[in-house]
Design a protein around this motif. Structure first.
Motif, PDB file in Angstrom:
ATOM      1  N   ARG A  33       0.819  -1.208   0.000  1.00 50.86           N
ATOM      2  CA  ARG A  33       0.000   0.000   0.000  1.00 50.86           C
ATOM      3  C   ARG A  33       0.854   1.260   0.000  1.00 50.86           C
ATOM      4  NH1 ARG A  33      -5.047  -1.368   0.055  1.00 50.86           N
ATOM      5  NH2 ARG A  33      -5.701   0.800   0.268  1.00 50.86           N
ATOM      6  N   LYS A  36       1.994   1.629  -3.547  1.00 46.05           N
ATOM      7  CA  LYS A  36       0.894   2.149  -4.363  1.00 46.05           C
ATOM      8  C   LYS A  36       0.701   3.643  -4.113  1.00 46.05           C
ATOM      9  CE  LYS A  36      -3.979   1.367  -5.486  1.00 46.05           C
ATOM     10  NZ  LYS A  36      -5.182   0.558  -5.173  1.00 46.05           N
ATOM     11  N   ALA A  37       0.845   4.057  -2.847  1.00 37.39           N
ATOM     12  CA  ALA A  37       0.707   5.476  -2.512  1.00 37.39           C
ATOM     13  C   ALA A  37       1.808   6.293  -3.187  1.00 37.39           C
ATOM     14  CB  ALA A  37       0.757   5.662  -1.002  1.00 37.39           C
ATOM     15  N   HIS A  39       3.197   5.697  -5.973  1.00 39.87           N
ATOM     16  CA  HIS A  39       2.816   5.843  -7.382  1.00 39.87           C
ATOM     17  C   HIS A  39       1.709   6.888  -7.530  1.00 39.87           C
ATOM     18  CE1 HIS A  39       2.061   4.699 -11.549  1.00 39.87           C
ATOM     19  NE2 HIS A  39       0.769   4.616 -11.242  1.00 39.87           N
ATOM     20  N   THR A  40       0.743   6.855  -6.628  1.00 40.39           N
ATOM     21  CA  THR A  40      -0.372   7.799  -6.676  1.00 40.39           C
ATOM     22  C   THR A  40       0.107   9.247  -6.577  1.00 40.39           C
ATOM     23  OG1 THR A  40      -1.874   6.175  -5.683  1.00 40.39           O
ATOM     24  CG2 THR A  40      -2.525   8.500  -5.556  1.00 40.39           C
ATOM     25  N   LYS A  42       3.068  10.283  -7.287  1.00 39.42           N
ATOM     26  CA  LYS A  42       4.150  10.521  -8.248  1.00 39.42           C
ATOM     27  C   LYS A  42       5.475  10.818  -7.540  1.00 39.42           C
ATOM     28  CE  LYS A  42       1.178  12.120 -12.035  1.00 39.42           C
ATOM     29  NZ  LYS A  42      -0.077  11.679 -11.401  1.00 39.42           N
ATOM     30  N   ASP A  62      -3.540  12.641   3.544  1.00 42.16           N
ATOM     31  CA  ASP A  62      -3.610  12.022   2.219  1.00 42.16           C
ATOM     32  C   ASP A  62      -2.923  10.657   2.220  1.00 42.16           C
ATOM     33  OD1 ASP A  62      -4.936  14.227   1.081  1.00 42.16           O
ATOM     34  OD2 ASP A  62      -3.037  15.273   0.769  1.00 42.16           O
ATOM     35  N   ALA A  66      -4.523   6.932   1.547  1.00 38.85           N
ATOM     36  CA  ALA A  66      -4.011   6.024   0.515  1.00 38.85           C
ATOM     37  C   ALA A  66      -3.696   4.640   1.053  1.00 38.85           C
ATOM     38  CB  ALA A  66      -2.763   6.619  -0.129  1.00 38.85           C
TER      39      ALA A  66
END
Length: 271
Positions: A33, A36-37, A39-40, A42, A62, A66
């Protein structure tokens, strides 16, 4: 994918910066996770994440949004809600007050689902409900009780599957874009939404029913036992703990809770 040592460093940075302790979260899940965060948002690496936490104080909200799991839906697992209606709620008829804790309530669909059941069993007017979650964004949605109009169809469909017989509009208001559970919010004796970290934040009171569904799957055994002790300390005599389908308790949970209804993952406080 983040390296293990980077995950450990991020956990320590979050604790030092915000006093939020993720040290006992299940590592593989947290690693996925966090990656993934990254990547979210950037971000190219752990250093970018540390820099963002350092210079943007509100970024933690935030980040929690995520990495925290907010997968929920109204009347999820219809058999459970049928069982609660038929077998569990009648046990509460003689109580003058009913105290309920939704621990890890996410965006609140479970809270309103249970409030509808309480209303239909004439129990809502004496129910004191506490709904908590670590994620402030999810909690804001839960507190407003405001969902997209598409959610009204899911509420209605799942409600019928769970044994309901009424139009869902009895409990909420519908507009062109939203469904809002404003009508039923006013009928509980008390309804409180609170940001709360299960791992470290205190809670007050004794509860007849504690919901904690699909939260333990992200905890390791140490953290599971810590939270389980909290539930035990704040359960009324013969208080019930309702877990999620994929949740599992640590091996020595029998000191605190006994499995009462295995099919529905309902436990009873051990005296």
């Amino acid at each position: 994918m983040l390296k293990e040592e980077e995950v450990e460093a991020i956990i320590e940075a979050i604790y030092q910066r915000y006093r939020l302790d993720f040290s006992n979260y299940e590592r593989s899940s947290l690693r996925r996770r966090l990656s993934k965060a990254m990547h979210t948002f950037k971000l190219n690496g752990a250093v970018d994440l540390w820099r963002k936490m350092l210079y943007e104080p509100h970024f933690i909200h935030d980040l929690i949004d995520a990495i925290a799991v907010n997968l929920t839906e109204p009347f999820r697992n219809a058999d459970l809600w049928k069982f609660l209606r038929r077998k569990i709620l009648p046990l509460l008829f003689d109580k003058q007050q009913i105290h309920i804790w939704h621990a890890g309530c996410a965006t609140g669909e479970e809270v309103y689902s249970f409030m509808i059941l309480l209303k239909e069993m004439n129990l809502l007017q004496k129910s004191h409900i506490l709904a908590t979650d670590i994620n402030p964004k999810a909690l804001e949605i839960a507190q407003q009780g405001k969902y997209s109009i598409k959610a009204s169809e899911q509420f209605q469909q799942n409600y019928f599957i769970a044994g309901g017989i009424h139009d869902i509009r009895r409990y909420c208001s519908l507009s062109e874009k939203h469904i809002v559970f404003d009508k039923i919010q006013q009928e509980a004796a008390r309804l409180e939404f609170r940001q709360h970290n299960l791992i470290q934040d205190p809670v007050e009171g004794q509860f007849d029913i504690i919901f904690c569904r699909n939260v333990f799957i992200y905890f390791d055994p140490v953290l599971k036992m810590r939270v389980l002790k909290t539930f035990y300390e704040h359960s009324s005599p013969e208080g019930l703990l309702i877990m999620g389908y994929y949740d599992s308790l640590p091996q020595n949970h029998e000191d605190y809770f006994e499995l009462l209804y295995p099919k529905h993952k309902i436990y009873i406080r051990k005296e």
